[in-house]
Design an enzyme around this catalytic site. Structure first.
Site, PDB file in Angstrom:
ATOM      1  CG  ASP A  36      -2.329   0.555   0.841  1.00 22.40           C
ATOM      2  OD1 ASP A  36      -2.392   1.671   0.287  1.00 22.40           O
ATOM      3  OD2 ASP A  36      -3.330  -0.140   1.082  1.00 22.40           O
ATOM      4  CG  ASP A  62       2.604   5.708  -5.988  1.00 23.52           C
ATOM      5  OD1 ASP A  62       1.803   4.975  -6.610  1.00 23.52           O
ATOM      6  OD2 ASP A  62       2.556   6.950  -6.046  1.00 23.52           O
ATOM      7  CG  ASN A  89      -7.603  -4.662  -3.996  1.00 21.91           C
ATOM      8  OD1 ASN A  89      -8.794  -4.741  -4.270  1.00 21.91           O
ATOM      9  ND2 ASN A  89      -7.159  -3.852  -3.035  1.00 21.91           N
ATOM     10  CE1 TYR A 160     -12.259   2.949 -10.030  1.00 21.83           C
ATOM     11  CE2 TYR A 160     -14.341   2.401 -11.092  1.00 21.83           C
ATOM     12  CZ  TYR A 160     -13.365   2.131 -10.155  1.00 21.83           C
ATOM     13  OH  TYR A 160     -13.503   1.033  -9.337  1.00 21.83           O
ATOM     14  CE  LYS A 164     -10.843  -0.144 -11.086  1.00 24.74           C
ATOM     15  NZ  LYS A 164      -9.905  -0.911 -10.254  1.00 24.74           N
ATOM     16  CB  THR A 195     -14.861  -0.188   0.495  1.00 21.87           C
ATOM     17  OG1 THR A 195     -14.922   0.765  -0.584  1.00 21.87           O
ATOM     18  CG2 THR A 195     -15.160  -1.581  -0.027  1.00 21.87           C
TER      19      THR A 195
END
Length: 256
Positions: A36, A62, A89, A160, A164, A195
């Site tokens: 992360d 990163d 992920n 976005y 994807k 989330t």
């Protein structure tokens, strides 16, 4: 140094979907290298992993910094041996939701640098290592968490959706390249999952779910995704390499 548990890497795993994936893999017998950009919340994830009898360690970097990929992977393998599973992920949301005609280059570039470019080159680096390691032992797999937005267009967050959609092709490309080596490559497309990333839009989605947006009638939970990824990672569905699994409560099924 040999270890009896296979090693999995989960990117972006200190909270949310990534944390649930890491825990599901720990429950299925993996040691976990979680990555992360920050460490907030990671202690709890690592404690949950340890409670499953697994080893866990956080590696901070990163994903967009491709120059550090080899260094991080060297540290991971020095800690726990060869990588048997990679879960892509990590990802950023759109900087802000708004008119497609107002998307700026800075937001676009930052999002694509992490979600697509960083993920591609990290996958490439892991795949090379998987091919150079002895194939015996646990199944080898690469699972990429994309989104229903890979196909379902949201004009208020176009960058976005583009990132994807690119991950869908990434999955097909790596599935073809690695099929002869028995490495299973899969894509998981979550729908509306509760989330930290979706908290800011939760009231709007509460109303839309109540109005029938999700046929199953509820939010998805991080563990819904975690269990799905762990199933794909284990090798039981190896001949289905290249497949896409929708984890969305039937959201993405076209309806009249």
């Amino acid at each position: 140094m040999s270890h009896t548990r296979p090693l999995a890497i989960v990117t972006g795993a200190r909270r949310g979907i990534g944390a649930a994936i890491a825990l599901s893999l720990a429950q299925r017998g993996y040691d976990l290298a979680i990555t992360d950009v920050a460490d907030e919340g990671a202690d709890q994830v690592l404690a949950d992993i340890t409670a499953c009898g697994a080893r866990g360690r956080l590696f901070l970097f990163d994903l967009a910094d491709t120059g550090r990929h080899a260094e991080v992977l060297d540290a991971v393998t020095a800690w726990a041996g060869p990588i048997r599973c990679l879960v892509n992920n990590a990802g950023l949301p759109a900087e802000r939701r708004g008119d497609l005609l107002d998307v700026g280059t800075a937001s676009f570039d930052r999002l694509l640098d992490v979600n697509l470019r960083g993920t591609f080159f990290f996958t490439q680096a892991v795949a090379r290592r998987m091919l150079s390691d002895a194939p015996g032992g646990a199944a080898r797999s690469i699972v990429t968490v994309s989104s229903v937005s890979a196909e379902m267009a949201s004009v208020e967050r176009g960058e976005y959706c583009l990132s994807k959609a690119g991950l869908g092709m990434l999955t097909r490309l790596f599935a073809l390249r690695l099929a002869a080596s028995g490495i299973g490559v899969f894509e998981v497309r979550p729908g509306i999952i509760r989330t930290p990333m979706t908290e800011s839009v939760a009231p709007a989605y509460d109303a839309r779910i109540a109005d029938g947006l999700v046929p199953m009638g509820r939010w998805g939970r991080p563990e819904d995704v975690g269990r799905s990824v762990a199933l794909l990672a284990g090798g039981e569905l190896a001949f289905a390499t290249g497949s896409v699994l929708q984890v969305d409560g039937a959201l993405s099924i076209p309806r009249l």
